[in-house]
Design a protein around this motif. Structure first.
Motif, short mmCIF file in Angstrom:
data_model
loop_
_atom_site.label_atom_id
_atom_site.label_comp_id
_atom_site.label_asym_id
_atom_site.label_seq_id
_atom_site.Cartn_x
_atom_site.Cartn_y
_atom_site.Cartn_z
N UNK A 1 -4.77 5.60 6.34
CA UNK A 1 -5.47 4.98 7.48
C UNK A 1 -6.49 5.93 8.08
N UNK A 2 -6.11 7.18 8.27
CA UNK A 2 -7.04 8.14 8.88
C UNK A 2 -8.16 8.54 7.92
N UNK A 3 -7.86 8.63 6.62
CA UNK A 3 -8.90 8.98 5.67
C UNK A 3 -9.93 7.87 5.52
N UNK A 4 -9.50 6.62 5.65
CA UNK A 4 -10.41 5.48 5.52
C UNK A 4 -11.09 5.11 6.83
N UNK A 5 -10.63 5.66 7.94
CA UNK A 5 -11.17 5.26 9.24
C UNK A 5 -12.69 5.46 9.35
N UNK A 6 -13.26 6.59 8.87
CA UNK A 6 -14.72 6.75 8.98
C UNK A 6 -15.51 5.68 8.24
N UNK B 1 -14.60 2.46 8.06
CA UNK B 1 -14.49 1.23 8.86
C UNK B 1 -14.38 1.64 10.33
N UNK B 2 -15.46 2.17 10.93
CA UNK B 2 -15.37 2.74 12.28
C UNK B 2 -15.09 1.71 13.37
N UNK B 3 -15.48 0.47 13.17
CA UNK B 3 -15.35 -0.54 14.22
C UNK B 3 -14.16 -1.47 14.03
N UNK B 4 -13.40 -1.30 12.96
CA UNK B 4 -12.25 -2.16 12.72
C UNK B 4 -11.25 -1.43 11.82
N UNK B 5 -10.11 -2.05 11.64
CA UNK B 5 -9.09 -1.45 10.78
C UNK B 5 -9.48 -1.61 9.31
N UNK C 1 -9.00 -2.43 5.38
CA UNK C 1 -8.21 -3.49 4.72
C UNK C 1 -6.83 -2.99 4.31
N UNK C 2 -5.84 -3.84 4.47
CA UNK C 2 -4.47 -3.46 4.15
C UNK C 2 -4.34 -3.05 2.69
N UNK C 3 -5.02 -3.79 1.80
CA UNK C 3 -4.92 -3.48 0.37
C UNK C 3 -5.45 -2.09 0.07
N UNK C 4 -6.56 -1.69 0.72
CA UNK C 4 -7.12 -0.37 0.49
C UNK C 4 -6.18 0.72 0.99
N UNK C 5 -5.58 0.49 2.15
CA UNK C 5 -4.65 1.47 2.72
C UNK C 5 -3.43 1.64 1.81
N UNK C 6 -2.85 0.54 1.37
CA UNK C 6 -1.68 0.60 0.52
C UNK C 6 -1.99 1.26 -0.83
N UNK C 7 -3.13 0.91 -1.40
CA UNK C 7 -3.50 1.49 -2.69
C UNK C 7 -3.72 2.99 -2.58
#
Length: 388
Positions: free
Chosen positions: A149-154, A156-160, A162-168
């Protein structure tokens, strides 16, 4: 007719060998995982690596998030600082008790080994299976998802994200760390050392920014530090609960006691060095938070460090999510390394299938235990992510 015996060169060498049961080992050779064969887990962890393991596992995402919970139930920044200090003291006392246990019972497995020695095999068996089904895979899955979640946050700065990307990404990083743990213990300790240094550096960046802000004349947050203090026992208990969550992990070096060089000296030394260091870093980091952010800003934030970075670091604020990701990466690496030894020892004692206690003769690592552990991680990642 004479019997023809195959030469040693024609006999294929096995990839794995099984160590003897721990209870039949000679106490004088307790550092060996096997007395009957030459295969054993080597003593490759020195004092510096031991300190890095403890600090690396403790300093995860907690210090970047937990200040909100401590402040919420403390009511004031002054009492929050007191809670952080006392949580460090309590953790130090618990760690010193484990140092005593680790020198009295120099076996890997941590809690499992100590419960078995104190209460017998049934209690140890029950603890092992609770750890297998719930504690270890769930905790590691949460750490992996936090990293993702933290690595992908930059991105998607304005939203969470995607769940699939986080899980993968969480599954990929778990596989990567498992491969490192399977290949070489030295690689594991190097990764631990590097990322422990990274997370300490990240906290020092926060401390430096907070100190600069404080000494530049912004000390108004400290005019009445005890205003609003909550004295209800229930609130105090919840404040300690949130603080102690950030200190969890001080017992992980006890899971690899058999791989620690001279555990009678290095185990107590590693604990006595790491716990005061973590406590001091945590306290001064919270002072930095409270110097820059108001109580309302902290309570409104889901990630205090990210809010701090947005206010103080400007265009470099992306460093904070990156540092949090590095922190959770190092914590996950240490957790996989230590918890795999728990199941390895449990299988060696007959409480799990014997195949899990096998050791790879080339890498001298418990590869079956690591593969067994990562399979449970994959089962927990979708469940934990959907739960949160």
């Amino acid at each position: 007719m004479a019997r023809v015996q195959a030469s040693d060169e024609l006999v294929p060498r096995p990839i794995f060998e099984m160590p003897a049961n721990a209870e039949v080992r000679d106490k004088q050779n307790s550092d060996n995982c096997s007395q009957d064969s030459g295969v054993k887990l080597k003593k490759r962890i020195n004092l510096i690596d031991g300190v890095a393991i403890i600090v690396g596992v403790i300093v995860g995402a907690g210090i970047f998030v937990s200040p909100k919970g401590v402040l919420k139930y403390s009511g004031s920044i002054g009492q929050s600082i007191v809670v952080w200090i006392l949580c460090g003291v309590l953790s130090m006392l618990g760690a010193l008790c484990y140092a005593e246990l680790g020198t009295m019972i120099p076996k890997s497995g941590g809690d499992y080994a100590y419960i078995g020695a104190a209460f017998g095999p049934l209690a140890a068996f029950l603890y092992l299976w609770v750890a297998l089904l719930i504690l270890v895979p769930t905790g590691n899955a949460i750490t992996a998802l936090t990293f993702a979640q933290y690595l992908l946050q930059p991105f998607w700065p304005s939203c969470d994200a995607p769940i699939e990307a986080v899980q993968l990404l969480a599954a990929m990083i778990t596989c990567l760390l498992t491969v490192i743990n399977c290949y070489n213990v030295k690689w594991v300790t190097r990764v631990t050392d590097i990322f422990t240094g990274t997370k300490v550096f990240a906290l020092l960046v926060i401390v430096a920014a907070g100190a600069w802000y404080l000494f530049s004349g912004h000390a108004d947050h400290w005019d009445s530090p005890m205003d609003g203090t909550l004295t209800t026992p229930g609130f105090i208990a919840l404040a300690f609960y949130n603080g102690l969550f950030s200190y969890s992990g001080w017992n992980y070096l006890n899971f690899v006691t058999e791989e620690l060089r001279d555990p009678y000296k290095n185990l107590p030394k590693a604990i006595c060095i790491s716990m005061p260091v973590v406590t001091i870093i945590y306290v001064i980091t919270n002072v930095a938070y409270f110097s820059v952010l108001t109580a309302d800003e902290i309570l409104a934030s889901d990630a205090v460090a990210v809010t701090f970075g947005d206010k103080m670091l400007g265009f470099m604020s992306w460093l904070i999510p990156f540092f949090v990701a590095c922190s959770t990466f190092g914590s996950l690496n240490g957790a996989i390394f230590a918890s795999s030894r728990l199941f390895f020892v449990g299988a060696r004692n007959g409480h799990l299938p014997a195949a899990i206690s096998l050791i790879n003769i080339s890498c001298l690592t418990p590869i079956p235990s690591l593969i067994f552990l990562v399979s449970f991680h994959f089962k927990r990642i979708p469940y934990v992510d959907n739960f949160y």
